[in-house]
Each structure stands twice: as structure tokens, then as C-alpha cells.
Design a protein around this motif. Sequence first.
Motif, PDB file in Angstrom:
ATOM      1  N   LYS A 112       6.347 -22.152   0.116  1.00  0.00           N
ATOM      2  CA  LYS A 112       5.707 -21.059   0.958  1.00  0.00           C
ATOM      3  C   LYS A 112       5.549 -19.632   0.271  1.00  0.00           C
ATOM      4  O   LYS A 112       4.842 -18.954   0.571  1.00  0.00           O
ATOM      5  CB  LYS A 112       6.426 -20.887   2.252  1.00  0.00           C
ATOM      6  N   GLU A 113       6.664 -19.576  -0.994  1.00  0.00           N
ATOM      7  CA  GLU A 113       6.798 -18.112  -1.391  1.00  0.00           C
ATOM      8  C   GLU A 113       5.267 -17.720  -2.146  1.00  0.00           C
ATOM      9  O   GLU A 113       4.963 -16.790  -2.339  1.00  0.00           O
ATOM     10  CB  GLU A 113       7.938 -17.820  -2.319  1.00  0.00           C
ATOM     11  N   GLY A 114       4.794 -18.959  -2.708  1.00  0.00           N
ATOM     12  CA  GLY A 114       3.567 -18.759  -3.626  1.00  0.00           C
ATOM     13  C   GLY A 114       2.355 -18.841  -2.511  1.00  0.00           C
ATOM     14  O   GLY A 114       1.205 -18.464  -2.790  1.00  0.00           O
ATOM     15  N   TRP A 115       2.574 -20.039  -1.748  1.00  0.00           N
ATOM     16  CA  TRP A 115       1.212 -20.281  -0.768  1.00  0.00           C
ATOM     17  C   TRP A 115       1.126 -19.923   0.654  1.00  0.00           C
ATOM     18  O   TRP A 115       0.166 -19.819   1.357  1.00  0.00           O
ATOM     19  CB  TRP A 115       1.430 -21.925  -0.861  1.00  0.00           C
ATOM     20  N   GLY A 116       2.305 -19.176   0.998  1.00  0.00           N
ATOM     21  CA  GLY A 116       2.325 -18.782   2.525  1.00  0.00           C
ATOM     22  C   GLY A 116       2.609 -19.960   3.247  1.00  0.00           C
ATOM     23  O   GLY A 116       2.766 -21.301   2.765  1.00  0.00           O
ATOM     24  N   GLU A 117       2.244 -19.770   4.514  1.00  0.00           N
ATOM     25  CA  GLU A 117       2.652 -20.841   5.797  1.00  0.00           C
ATOM     26  C   GLU A 117       1.509 -22.378   5.398  1.00  0.00           C
ATOM     27  O   GLU A 117       2.026 -23.480   5.905  1.00  0.00           O
ATOM     28  CB  GLU A 117       2.163 -20.492   7.401  1.00  0.00           C
TER      29      GLU A 117
END
Length: 463
Positions: A198-203
Motif C-alpha cells: 500500500k505504501e507504493g500503490w495506495g488502498e
Amino acid sequence: MSTDQKEFDVLVAGGGQAGIIAAIVAAEKGARTCVLEGAPRTHRGGNTRHTRNLRPMHVGPLSVLSGTYDEEEYWDDLMRVTKGKTNEHLARMTLRKSTEAVGWLEERGVQFQPPLGGTLHLGRTNAFFMGGGKQLLNALYRHAEKLGIEIHYDAMVEDIEFEDGHFKNVTISDGRIFAAKSFVAAAGGFEANIEWLKEGWGEIAENFLIRGTPYNKGGLLKLLLNNGAQKIGEPDQCHAVAIDGRAPKYDGGICTRVDCVSLGVVVNKNAERFYDEGEDFWPKRYAIWGRLVAGQPDQVAHVIIDDKAIGSFMPPVFPAETADTIPELARKIGLDPTVLETTINDYNAAVQPGEFDHTELDGVHTDGLEVNKTNWARTIDKAPFRAYCLRPGITFTYLGVEVTDQAQMKMADGRLAPNVFAAGEIMAGNVLGQGYLAGIGMTIGNIFGRIAGSEAADHALNR
Ligand SMILES: Cc1cc2nc3c(=O)[nH]c(=O)nc-3n(C[C@H](O)[C@H](O)[C@H](O)COP(=O)(O)OP(=O)(O)OC[C@H]3O[C@@H](n4cnc5c(N)ncnc54)[C@H](O)[C@@H]3O)c2cc1C
């Protein structure tokens, strides 16, 4: 030293191919070697269990491979997919050394077979393991056991200790401590860690499926970064393919991949096409489709084919939805029947005449669409029609630790970690800044596994 602390020459964390290869090389050099595999024995070998092939450079036939695949062609292929995001020195070294990979494995009991036909076009470039990654692992583990390598399962590394920049020991999940003169980090990426993704892609990462092992959560990678290792790669760069939306959350493996994209069209949940399905041969393109589907509403898409495509690709494990008309198919897969029919009609009307040939870039294309198909653009008009639901399937992440050509880990302050080496997914980002080339994951792990094992042994034995 406490009585339950064990000390080795070389300690390897991670029992996938990179780790087990590093351990074998170290033991063959005479080092007392131990492997800590985080998974139970039944699930040993991480993502390597799911693999089928590697991509060796070769001038002339090599084992099961025909023809020649030389450095310049390999390099061009790598440049095309990474768009230059690679360390040329490390990448070229990997390509050159890949020539020895097949022979090295064969000498240790791994068997190869020629590839199957279909959409993969890999007969010249990729050597397939007979019996897949599990056969490769079983052969290598058997060899490792014969060499006297100590292997611990359920041994997840949870803490690591350095002293004055030197690796000292690790603590595993049950509290035991393992010390060594050299350490090889080969514990995969963090693809099974949704919170980190999620840190790279979000939710939207919540909707991703993980194609491989649930054990690659990046715990060791995090420990190394927290202890000052130099990071390489971006948090959202990874190998991600479009897999069947019905696949399990983890470990679905290769049989969930849907390989008929280039034979049909792909629409999102609004029944609209969004990318050129015939841009290039499938092995050079399949790894972009996970990202493409991730960019669509609800991270879902559907590939639509007609009866002409049957027999030209390896069917995935789940059966397709089938119908005699496009509107009926749309209703079955929850799309708007009118919109899907319009999308298919518009596509069919845009198909230009030409001779379809799936074994080459045939240039049979569409004209005048917002998103054209540049090769293999046949009309979709022969019932029954079929649809496979697609979701992003993450294979492995590229963010890792930076290494030298001796697989030695670099520190953020510019120094080298004197006794820490890294191999496999945990450092693949040194070669793969983005994109993917079928078989290069195993190639990187093989080459850096061998280098890391050799260097770790030399360091431990003061050679
Ligand atoms: C479905 C699928 C198909 C693939 N097919 C191919 C292919 O055909 N060709 C190709 O080149 N590549 C393929 N790949 C990619 C390939 O699997 C990887 O590039 C390669 O296996 C990486 O090897 P590795 O040893 O670095 O990682 P892995 O094989 O994943 O091994 C990492 C190991 O580390 C262990 N581990 C994790 N955390 C810890 C910890 N903290 N402490 C101790 N142990 C830990 C895990 O249990 C695991 O066994 C595929 C991947 C998947 C998921």
C-alpha cells in the motif's frame, strides 16, 4: 555466547533458489553452512516452487535450447522492458554468467525439458525445468543435504544484530540465535505484505492477489534497511500479471495466469477497451498487464475471445464463462450488454485485412479506434464467445538492497557491509528497475546466489 546459540561459517536466510544455491556453493567451498527457511518444510522454496524456466544467454544450442541468444539480443530485450532502468554493469554480468546456469544446475540433479508451444514463443530463450520449480528445489535440497548443510524450517528471521557494521547473528521466530562469519540475505521480496504494498500503490493494493508464497513479507529486507542498507528500487515497482480473478489470495501459482490476451480484447468493468492487446509477443508483455488492470476501476478487467482462439493458448485452471452471443456473455460476467456489444462491434469494424500469424508480429491491426490493436487483430465473431475475469496478480517486488558485482550489500553511508551478501528477489531491483523479461527472475537468483555463496565462503574462510 548462550548455550542455545549456533555458530556457522555461512548463514543463509531464505530457502528459495537464491538461498539454497548460495548455501550449496558455500558448502562446496568447505564452509560450515546453515539455511534458515521461514516456511514449513511442506512450503519450502518460496516463489521458486512456482517457476518453470530461466533465461540463459547462449551462442549455439545449449541443453534443451535451440539456436543462439547472444548478449546483444538479450541486452536489447532487457533494455526494452526496463526502459534503461538497470545497472548496466550488473545486468551485463548477469547475462554473461547466465550461460553457465543450466550446466551448473544439471550437474546438481536438475533436469530440463523443451518448452511447450502456444503463446509463449520461448523455445530459443528459456530453459524449462522438467517438473517445474518444485523439481528444481527438490534436486537442490537433496544435494544440499548430501553436502551436510544444516537446514531449519519454520525459521523466520525476526531480528538481526550488527556490531561496528559487521553482521553478528539473527534471531528466529522461536527465539533461537544463529551466528555466522558471513551472512547471505535471500529471503525474497515483500509481495505478500499488503500493508507494505500500500505504501507504493495506495488502498487499491487491498484488491491485489499474490501469486506466490505468503511467507515473503519482507521482514528481513526491512531489518536490513533499518540497519542502514542502501535501498534500490521504488515501492510500486514489481512483476505483476493479470491473473484469473477467481484465484486464491496467495500461492495460486502459474495455472491462474490468463494467457489469451493477445488473442482477444480486454475490457474494464465499463466494458471499454483500455490498452493495445497486441503490442508485442506475450512473454515480453504479460508482466505489464497486472499494472494495467490495477489502473482500472475496482482493479478488474475481462478478456474476451471467440472460438478461433481456442487451442492457441494454455487454458488457465478455471473455466471461462461461455455464451453464444456477446450480450449474453456480458450479462454472465456482470457487464452492460449494450456497451460490450458496441465495443466488440466497433473493434470488429476497425480490423484491417491481413494474414493472422500468432508466431510472429503479424501487423494485423485495427484502424481508427481510440485504442488500436497493433498485431493479431482478428474479428471476434465466432461463437461460442468466452470471457475470463482478470485481477492484478503480484509476482514479486523490486525494491531491495543495493549490491556490488560480488553480491556484497552496500550501505547508505557509502561503505560496503563487510560480511553481508544478497541474492534473488531481495536484490533483483539492481537489474530490474521496472518491467520484466520471462525467466530473468530465476536467472538473477541463480547468478547472484552463486556469487553470494562463493564470496560469503571466501570471507568466512579468510581466502
Ligand atoms: C507464480 C510464479 C511463477 C514464476 N515463474 C517464474 C519463471 O518461470 N521464471 C522466472 O525466472 N521467474 C519466475 N518467477 C519469479 C521467481 O519465483 C523469483 O524470481 C525467484 O524464485 C526468486 O528466488 P528467491 O530465492 O529470491 O525467492 P523465493 O523463491 O521466494 O525464496 C525466498 C524464501 O525466503 C523465505 N523467507 C521469507 N522471509 C524470510 C525470513 N524473514 N526469514 C527466513 N526465510 C524467509 C521464504 O519462505 C522463501 O522460501 C515466478 C514467480 C511466481 C510467484
